[in-house]
Design an enzyme around this catalytic site. Structure first.
Site, PDB file in Angstrom:
ATOM      1  N   LYS A  22      41.243  13.202  22.749  1.00  0.00           N
ATOM      2  CA  LYS A  22      42.185  12.507  21.857  1.00  0.00           C
ATOM      3  C   LYS A  22      42.153  11.005  22.108  1.00  0.00           C
ATOM      4  O   LYS A  22      42.111  10.207  21.177  1.00  0.00           O
ATOM      5  CB  LYS A  22      43.601  13.054  22.105  1.00  0.00           C
ATOM      6  CG  LYS A  22      44.709  12.150  21.614  1.00  0.00           C
ATOM      7  CD  LYS A  22      46.086  12.649  22.024  1.00  0.00           C
ATOM      8  CE  LYS A  22      46.581  12.240  23.376  1.00  0.00           C
ATOM      9  NZ  LYS A  22      47.158  10.895  23.526  1.00  0.00           N
ATOM     10  N   ASN A  23      42.176  10.609  23.384  1.00  0.00           N
ATOM     11  CA  ASN A  23      42.285   9.180  23.697  1.00  0.00           C
ATOM     12  C   ASN A  23      40.987   8.410  23.476  1.00  0.00           C
ATOM     13  O   ASN A  23      40.949   7.188  23.629  1.00  0.00           O
ATOM     14  CB  ASN A  23      42.804   8.977  25.129  1.00  0.00           C
ATOM     15  CG  ASN A  23      44.277   9.327  25.222  1.00  0.00           C
ATOM     16  OD1 ASN A  23      44.935   9.540  24.200  1.00  0.00           O
ATOM     17  ND2 ASN A  23      44.792   9.397  26.438  1.00  0.00           N
ATOM     18  N   CYS A 120      59.224   4.303  25.154  1.00  0.00           N
ATOM     19  CA  CYS A 120      59.038   5.732  24.894  1.00  0.00           C
ATOM     20  C   CYS A 120      59.426   6.502  26.138  1.00  0.00           C
ATOM     21  O   CYS A 120      59.854   5.910  27.123  1.00  0.00           O
ATOM     22  CB  CYS A 120      57.605   6.040  24.468  1.00  0.00           C
ATOM     23  SG  CYS A 120      56.434   6.178  25.798  1.00  0.00           S
ATOM     24  N   ARG A 125      56.162   0.484  27.845  1.00  0.00           N
ATOM     25  CA  ARG A 125      54.892   0.400  27.140  1.00  0.00           C
ATOM     26  C   ARG A 125      54.757  -0.835  26.236  1.00  0.00           C
ATOM     27  O   ARG A 125      54.538  -0.713  25.024  1.00  0.00           O
ATOM     28  CB  ARG A 125      54.613   1.705  26.381  1.00  0.00           C
ATOM     29  CG  ARG A 125      54.787   2.890  27.297  1.00  0.00           C
ATOM     30  CD  ARG A 125      54.199   4.142  26.793  1.00  0.00           C
ATOM     31  NE  ARG A 125      52.744   4.102  26.671  1.00  0.00           N
ATOM     32  CZ  ARG A 125      52.038   5.098  26.184  1.00  0.00           C
ATOM     33  NH1 ARG A 125      52.635   6.183  25.761  1.00  0.00           N
ATOM     34  NH2 ARG A 125      50.733   5.020  26.111  1.00  0.00           N
ATOM     35  N   ASP A 309      47.702  10.772  33.620  1.00  0.00           N
ATOM     36  CA  ASP A 309      47.830  11.847  32.641  1.00  0.00           C
ATOM     37  C   ASP A 309      47.682  13.241  33.263  1.00  0.00           C
ATOM     38  O   ASP A 309      47.842  14.252  32.571  1.00  0.00           O
ATOM     39  CB  ASP A 309      46.795  11.673  31.504  1.00  0.00           C
ATOM     40  CG  ASP A 309      47.129  10.493  30.606  1.00  0.00           C
ATOM     41  OD1 ASP A 309      48.268   9.983  30.682  1.00  0.00           O
ATOM     42  OD2 ASP A 309      46.248  10.052  29.851  1.00  0.00           O
ATOM     43  N   ARG A 401      50.722  17.210  20.169  1.00  0.00           N
ATOM     44  CA  ARG A 401      50.171  15.865  19.962  1.00  0.00           C
ATOM     45  C   ARG A 401      48.784  15.727  20.572  1.00  0.00           C
ATOM     46  O   ARG A 401      47.975  14.942  20.095  1.00  0.00           O
ATOM     47  CB  ARG A 401      51.074  14.815  20.619  1.00  0.00           C
ATOM     48  CG  ARG A 401      52.384  14.631  19.922  1.00  0.00           C
ATOM     49  CD  ARG A 401      53.104  13.455  20.512  1.00  0.00           C
ATOM     50  NE  ARG A 401      52.262  12.262  20.436  1.00  0.00           N
ATOM     51  CZ  ARG A 401      52.557  11.106  20.991  1.00  0.00           C
ATOM     52  NH1 ARG A 401      53.682  10.974  21.663  1.00  0.00           N
ATOM     53  NH2 ARG A 401      51.757  10.072  20.884  1.00  0.00           N
TER      54      ARG A 401
HETATM   55  N1  EPU Z   1      50.966  -2.630  30.044  1.00  0.00           N
HETATM   56  C1  EPU Z   1      51.586  -3.861  29.939  1.00  0.00           C
HETATM   57  N2  EPU Z   1      51.263  -4.649  28.875  1.00  0.00           N
HETATM   58  C2  EPU Z   1      50.356  -4.281  27.922  1.00  0.00           C
HETATM   59  C3  EPU Z   1      49.717  -3.053  28.045  1.00  0.00           C
HETATM   60  C4  EPU Z   1      50.049  -2.229  29.120  1.00  0.00           C
HETATM   61  O1  EPU Z   1      52.419  -4.210  30.772  1.00  0.00           O
HETATM   62  O2  EPU Z   1      50.114  -5.067  27.001  1.00  0.00           O
HETATM   63  C5  EPU Z   1      51.306  -1.748  31.169  1.00  0.00           C
HETATM   64  C6  EPU Z   1      51.899  -0.408  30.702  1.00  0.00           C
HETATM   65  O3  EPU Z   1      53.301  -0.513  30.490  1.00  0.00           O
HETATM   66  C7  EPU Z   1      51.557   0.503  31.830  1.00  0.00           C
HETATM   67  C8  EPU Z   1      50.190  -0.009  32.300  1.00  0.00           C
HETATM   68  O4  EPU Z   1      50.103  -1.360  31.803  1.00  0.00           O
HETATM   69  O5  EPU Z   1      52.489   0.387  32.859  1.00  0.00           O
HETATM   70  C9  EPU Z   1      49.008   0.756  31.810  1.00  0.00           C
HETATM   71  O6  EPU Z   1      49.126   0.984  30.416  1.00  0.00           O
HETATM   72  P1  EPU Z   1      47.890   1.145  29.439  1.00  0.00           P
HETATM   73  O7  EPU Z   1      47.916   0.022  28.453  1.00  0.00           O
HETATM   74  O8  EPU Z   1      46.645   1.361  30.206  1.00  0.00           O
HETATM   75  O9  EPU Z   1      48.280   2.482  28.676  1.00  0.00           O
HETATM   76  P2  EPU Z   1      47.942   2.780  27.184  1.00  0.00           P
HETATM   77  O10 EPU Z   1      46.665   2.118  26.849  1.00  0.00           O
HETATM   78  O11 EPU Z   1      49.121   2.528  26.335  1.00  0.00           O
HETATM   79  C10 EPU Z   1      46.471   4.901  27.571  1.00  0.00           C
HETATM   80  C11 EPU Z   1      46.523   6.323  27.165  1.00  0.00           C
HETATM   81  C12 EPU Z   1      47.670   7.014  27.876  1.00  0.00           C
HETATM   82  C13 EPU Z   1      47.406   6.898  29.387  1.00  0.00           C
HETATM   83  C14 EPU Z   1      47.278   5.429  29.772  1.00  0.00           C
HETATM   84  C15 EPU Z   1      46.926   5.216  31.231  1.00  0.00           C
HETATM   85  C16 EPU Z   1      45.643   6.243  24.923  1.00  0.00           C
HETATM   86  C17 EPU Z   1      45.877   6.379  23.468  1.00  0.00           C
HETATM   87  N3  EPU Z   1      46.703   6.399  25.719  1.00  0.00           N
HETATM   88  O12 EPU Z   1      47.736   4.342  27.201  1.00  0.00           O
HETATM   89  O13 EPU Z   1      47.627   8.376  27.507  1.00  0.00           O
HETATM   90  O14 EPU Z   1      48.461   7.473  30.101  1.00  0.00           O
HETATM   91  O15 EPU Z   1      46.255   4.802  28.976  1.00  0.00           O
HETATM   92  O16 EPU Z   1      45.747   5.840  31.549  1.00  0.00           O
HETATM   93  O17 EPU Z   1      44.528   6.018  25.349  1.00  0.00           O
HETATM   94  C18 EPU Z   1      48.508  10.525  27.169  1.00  0.00           C
HETATM   95  O18 EPU Z   1      47.429  10.853  26.671  1.00  0.00           O
HETATM   96  O19 EPU Z   1      49.397  11.356  27.460  1.00  0.00           O
HETATM   97  C19 EPU Z   1      48.790   9.118  27.419  1.00  0.00           C
HETATM   98  C20 EPU Z   1      50.017   8.640  27.580  1.00  0.00           C
END
Ligand code: EPU
Length: 438
Positions: A22-23, A120, A125, A309, A401
């Site tokens: 999915k990701n 969320c 996030r 995850d 999801r």
């Molecule tokens: N963060 C910031 N600022 C930003 C972006 C992120 O402070 O602009 C922080 C976040 O709050 C968090 C950390 O950085 O504490 C890491 O977040 P990241 O951006 O890596 O998460 P994401 O890209 O929103 C993806 C996956 C998540 C997975 C995380 C971590 C997708 C669509 N989602 O989220 O997947 O947990 O990386 O590996 O790729 C799931 O599949 O259940 C899921 C939540």
């Protein structure tokens, strides 16, 4: 709302197949925005987030065919016309990954309007790092009425150092950089396999990218990208969840169609906890839950570390291991929503800040429990598989999801699990969105 009814106690035996990630599929679908040509993606998982992303692209004017069934799980996306480059709040609020369209839209249309995601269940996030990066590439960003509006005549290359590692942030800016003028150098990038998979698609579309999978990525902008066909990698988190399912139930399970190289941290942690895991050919792992499981500490990290995850699923396993295990969550600030529900099933877990201490082995007893997010749901399914009696899991739309037909897959290897609920509930919605592919 659909529920799962699970009777615990059966060891899982046989072969279970992993779906596409999915990701990885989500950013790859967003990448189709970057070209006027057709992008064809195969091995797309049949999960609700994918249907949501289709809805998002269609709302902008794209044509998206999504086909499951006997043909490949395939989507064909045509973004020749993007009449409304807006990610509406109604869609963004149900799926934070919608912010992945931000970079591609600014790069292609010079304008993106994306609803601010807000918090969320697992934490705040924010997407500030996506925005900072786009600003460095020349976009101007205004926030009003709950929307972020990014504008740019043409993006230019930039030197971007991420303050912290972000998966979708890396993906978003990598996509934007493909059509920017000149070179973009991004440092402190996420190294997740999903970032690499996206880079493979972008390269097939004509992008010039070096270093995906490493901490520094360089993108040389090009004028135009073209269509491509790409196969999505297997879902490493679904595979990891099945490995835990085999181990926790004392089963003998072949997890087929996975990519073992992406599972190293998960496999070594499960092996250290007493699960027997061996390779069966290039894309299958066999897990045997023979003998007692033992306690083991886990700390979540960015790839190649132990994934956040898989934290909730590992915690379910830790309840069945002898001794005390600590589980430390370093990525998200609020990802222990499953703890209360596991405790209601008989687990002994104490949370102190970012660390949970699990004391095992405790017998789990069936209960009515509530799913709070995707991975928390998976943890509760695992706990219910070993609980004494019949558990009822409410709000399984969270599970839908990101896990494809999980109840059918688990039933196929001997689990007693069934879905109940209203025919038009969340779980059935994907079926209604299915478009058969000839
Ligand atoms: N963060 C910031 N600022 C930003 C972006 C992120 O402070 O602009 C922080 C976040 O709050 C968090 C950390 O950085 O504490 C890491 O977040 P990241 O951006 O890596 O998460 P994401 O890209 O929103 C993806 C996956 C998540 C997975 C995380 C971590 C997708 C669509 N989602 O989220 O997947 O947990 O990386 O590996 O790729 C799931 O599949 O259940 C899921 C939540």
């Amino acid at each position: 709302m659909d529920k799962f009814v699970i009777r615990g106690g059966n060891p899982l035996l046989g072969t279970i197949r992993v779906s596409g990630a999915k990701n990885s599929a989500l950013p790859c679908m967003a990448a189709a925005i970057l070209t006027e040509d057709e992008v064809v993606l195969e091995n797309i998982p049949q999960v609700r987030d994918i249907a949501t992303e289709r809805e998002l692209l269609v709302s902008m004017g794209a044509e998206v065919e999504l086909g499951y069934g006997r043909a490949q799980h395939r989507t064909t996306i045509n973004c020749r016309v993007l009449s409304d480059p807006t990610a509406k709040y109604e869609i963004v609020k149900t799926m934070r990954a919608s912010s992945l369209v931000l970079g591609p839209l600014v790069a292609r249309c010079g304008l993106a309007r994306v609803a601010q995601p807000g918090g969320c269940a697992i934490g705040d996030r924010p997407i500030d790092l996506h925005l900072k990066g786009l600003e460095r590439m020349g976009a101007s960003i205004v926030q009003e009425h709950g929307y972020l509006e990014a504008r740019a005549g043409k993006l230019h290359g930039a030197h971007i150092v991420f303050d912290r590692i972000t998966v979708t942030g890396t993906e978003d800016l990598m996509m934007a950089a493909t059509l920017a003028e000149g070179e973009t150098i991004m440092e402190n990038c996420a190294r997740e396999p999903e970032v690499v998979d996206l880079a493979h698609l972008l390269s097939a579309m004509g992008a010039r990218i070096a270093g995906a999978g490493e901490t520094t990525i360089r993108v040389q902008g090009v004028d135009k990208l073209h269509g491509a066909r790409h196969r999505i990698i297997p879902d490493r988190i679904e595979a990891g969840t099945f490995l835990v399912a085999g181990a926790i139930t004392g089963g003998d399970l072949v997890v087929a169609n996975c990519q073992p190289a992406h599972l190293s941290a998960i496999v070594s942690k499960l092996q250290a906890s007493g699960a027997r895991i061996s390779a069966l050919g290039p894309d299958s792992l066999r897990v045997r839950g023979e003998g007692a499981l033992t306690s083991n500490d886990v700390s979540t990290e960015e790839y190649p570390g132990f994934p956040t995850d898989m934290q909730a699923q590992y915690m379910a396993l830790a309840t069945q291991a002898e001794g005390a295990s600590t589980v430390t969550e370093n990525i998200f600030e609020n990802r222990f929503m499953h703890v209360g529900e596991l405790v209601r099933m008989g687990a002994s877990i104490k949370v102190d800040g970012r660390t949970a201490t699990v004391r095992g082995k405790t017998p789990l007893s069936s209960a009515a429990v509530m799913c709070s997010d995707l991975r928390a749901s998976a943890s509760l399914v695992l706990a219910a598989l070993v609980a004494d009696g019949e558990s009822i899991l409410d709000r399984v739309y969270h599970m839908d999801r990101g896990y494809e037909r999980i109840e059918e897959k688990l039933r196929g290897v001997g689990a007693q699990i069934r879905r109940i609920g209203d025919m038009f509930g969340a779980g059935r919605r994907e079926a209604a969105l299915e478009v058969p592919v000839p």
